[in-house]
Design a protein around this motif. Sequence first.
Motif, PDB file in Angstrom:
ATOM      1  N   SER A 142       0.830  -1.214   0.000  1.00  0.00           N
ATOM      2  CA  SER A 142       0.000   0.000   0.000  1.00  0.00           C
ATOM      3  C   SER A 142       0.863   1.263   0.000  1.00  0.00           C
ATOM      4  N   ASP A 143       2.058   1.194   0.550  1.00  0.00           N
ATOM      5  CA  ASP A 143       2.971   2.343   0.577  1.00  0.00           C
ATOM      6  C   ASP A 143       3.953   2.347  -0.599  1.00  0.00           C
ATOM      7  N   PHE A 144       3.897   1.326  -1.409  1.00  0.00           N
ATOM      8  CA  PHE A 144       4.849   1.191  -2.519  1.00  0.00           C
ATOM      9  C   PHE A 144       4.445   2.096  -3.678  1.00  0.00           C
ATOM     10  N   LYS A 145       5.424   2.754  -4.287  1.00  0.00           N
ATOM     11  CA  LYS A 145       5.133   3.625  -5.429  1.00  0.00           C
ATOM     12  C   LYS A 145       5.254   2.806  -6.711  1.00  0.00           C
ATOM     13  N   TRP A 146       4.101   2.511  -7.279  1.00  0.00           N
ATOM     14  CA  TRP A 146       4.066   1.728  -8.519  1.00  0.00           C
ATOM     15  C   TRP A 146       4.378   2.618  -9.708  1.00  0.00           C
ATOM     16  N   GLU A 147       5.191   2.087 -10.602  1.00  0.00           N
ATOM     17  CA  GLU A 147       5.507   2.808 -11.831  1.00  0.00           C
ATOM     18  C   GLU A 147       4.883   2.063 -12.997  1.00  0.00           C
ATOM     19  N   GLU A 148       4.767   2.751 -14.117  1.00  0.00           N
ATOM     20  CA  GLU A 148       4.026   2.220 -15.259  1.00  0.00           C
ATOM     21  C   GLU A 148       4.587   0.904 -15.794  1.00  0.00           C
TER      22      GLU A 148
END
Length: 182
Positions: A142-148
């Motif tokens: 939930s805190d992870f920054k997902w990239e495209e």
Amino acid sequence: MESEDITIKPADKGGGVVILDTKDCVEENLRLLGDTSTYQMLEKDPTLQFMERMRGLLEYGKERGIINEREFKYVRFPRVPVFYHLPKIHKKLQKPPGRPIISGIGSLTANLSEYVEHYLQGLVVCLKSYLKDSIQILNQLSDFKWEEDMFLVTADVTSLYTVIEHLQGCEAIQYSWQCTLF
């Protein structure tokens, strides 16, 4: 009402209760036990030999102060482990495949395994790869920054513990132990 024609078992992964044709249940047991990469037919019951060898190892440990008298007496001897399977109805409803279980409760290595697990538990929770449960991974993600260009991958492991070679398992424990000390 009892019948030899049906077998009632709990389903794998908390799927409730399953009523099986006993013939199908026996066939699945035989199919699972026929996996010669996991199981092998023994010519005789090795329990007495294992008991003698384990007693010798425990006496060796007690004589050298590796274990104390209480720990020595903790290991009791044994009953033969029981094989059964849990139907995987989440995979297939008719003649579901089984998840093999060897119930070692009260068996030759049950207390020894519990003793070792007691000491390893503190090590396991310190490993970077340790995940307590699904909730923990969901909280971390939930805190992870997902990239495209990223995507999540899952895997279904088959026979996780039965395919770990004993020597490699011991080496992994030794390596992990050393990593947590430094």
